[in-house]
Design an enzyme around this catalytic site. Sequence first.
Site, PDB file in Angstrom:
ATOM      1  N   VAL A  14     -23.857   7.681  63.426  1.00 50.82           N
ATOM      2  CA  VAL A  14     -23.709   9.027  63.977  1.00 50.82           C
ATOM      3  C   VAL A  14     -24.732   9.305  65.062  1.00 50.82           C
ATOM      4  CG1 VAL A  14     -23.830  11.481  63.389  1.00 50.82           C
ATOM      5  CG2 VAL A  14     -22.661   9.887  61.866  1.00 50.82           C
ATOM      6  N   PHE A  36     -14.611   5.830  56.675  1.00 52.93           N
ATOM      7  CA  PHE A  36     -14.900   5.616  58.097  1.00 52.93           C
ATOM      8  C   PHE A  36     -16.418   5.682  58.281  1.00 52.93           C
ATOM      9  CE2 PHE A  36     -15.813   7.388  62.316  1.00 52.93           C
ATOM     10  CZ  PHE A  36     -15.172   6.453  63.126  1.00 52.93           C
ATOM     11  N   GLU A  76     -28.616  12.452  59.523  1.00 55.75           N
ATOM     12  CA  GLU A  76     -27.763  11.774  60.494  1.00 55.75           C
ATOM     13  C   GLU A  76     -26.549  12.633  60.850  1.00 55.75           C
ATOM     14  OE1 GLU A  76     -29.150   7.426  58.796  1.00 55.75           O
ATOM     15  OE2 GLU A  76     -27.213   8.280  58.192  1.00 55.75           O
ATOM     16  N   HIS A 108     -21.059   4.769  51.222  1.00 56.64           N
ATOM     17  CA  HIS A 108     -21.258   5.740  52.299  1.00 56.64           C
ATOM     18  C   HIS A 108     -20.337   6.943  52.106  1.00 56.64           C
ATOM     19  CE1 HIS A 108     -23.909   3.816  55.367  1.00 56.64           C
ATOM     20  NE2 HIS A 108     -23.658   2.769  54.599  1.00 56.64           N
TER      21      HIS A 108
END
Length: 474
Positions: A430, A426, A394, A374
């Site tokens: 979203v 992190f 997103e 990610h």
Amino acid sequence: MPQPPRYPRDFHGHGESPPDAAWPNGARIAISLVLNYEEGGENNILHGDGQSEAFLSDIAGAAPWANMRHWNMESIYDYGARAGFWRLHRLFTGLNIPVTIFGVATALARNPEQVVAMKTAGWEIASHGLKWVDNRDMAADVERAQIGEAIRLHTEVVGAPPRGWYTGRCSVNTVDLVSETAQMDWISDTYDDDLPYWRQVGQRDQLIIPYTLEANDMRFATAPGYIEGEQFFTYLKDTFDVLYAEGLAGAAKMFSVGLHCRLIGRPGKVAGLMRFLDYARGHQGVWFARRGDIAQHWAKTHPPKRFERPSQMDRAAFVARFGGIFEHSAWIAERAFDLELGPAHDTAVGLHNALARMFRSASHAERLGVLNAHPDLAGKLAAAKRLTAESSAEQASAALDTLTDTERETFTRLNTAYVQKHGFPFIIAVRDNTKASILHAFETRLNNGSETEFATACAQVERIARLRLKDILP
């Protein structure tokens, strides 16, 4: 590589929020009265069978008599044709209530007066198969031939081909075989819903109108069952009340009532049916309909909607379509393809479960790899426009693509601190958040232990995957 196992049963159906049937004239319930006409089509050595009939009669514990006529059993079926049918005919025509006949083709051929009465009354005459026998052990090619002969004989006797079908004592192949004929507007060999639905059989979208074995007078001849008309009335009334209330609440349903001439046609039993008809007719918004009328309405109001079903894809198509649901981790889709997928996995929730199982059962290192796949929120990849299409959309949904210089500096600082402490980016769904709530979560979670954050990040990865699936599946 062989195709992995696929599970054919459909536990999803219309799902959590079934459609409002939107019956004509605002009706809140559709009642389908079905009269099974089997008299003359049952097992009998006169019909070329090897034994007498033993199913659905008032003879307790009846068993088939091999190579013999069973005079008492025959006379009970004869009652259905000679007396029961006409009592019911007078009742329904007197109330101007339409009926669907499930007519066994050989029985219709042996009962010409009753066929004329059905047609004169405007009743729908659907096919109940060639003979009233058990098809469970019938080879598919034999059953296919019998279906074809039933349609031919029905057309010859009635003067028009059947547009609906119910075998009753069917095989696992029956629905597919009848669908293959492409001649039926509806098939009723299921008991799995309170509403019609579409079933894909090859290239055909076949309408299924589920039937009933419990709101059915057959319970007068089976255990546990009804022993008096009042019990039948009570059960029908209770069913009506629940479905009618659901209809008033905006989720109109269908109510099938199954009847047999030799059973409900008896005076002591029909009294319960008469009370129910009076009760139902005393309510507003009740549509007594033939199944053909229901099929026509459903096809117009809720036409079939085809979509690419995960459980029917080949491996390459499946991985290409769903390999990016978990960021840059196509191996999850590859493993999920080998599960026992079925219709329940053709929805966003269903397929998410299959993919999430593979993520959860992966090693710690593999899951860490997914987390590290990610991108940072509003990080360098976003600035360089190198995010996946899903991640770009997103992040844009929370306006992370339009940060001020100060906001960008804050995200960069937090990203760096979080990765240094926990060893992965992190991650947060979203689309569930705003820019402000993301920053608040960032600052809060930065203080958590790495084990807690690993679990939290994994849960957020699953949430992101589910939201992505909802964009492309029902």
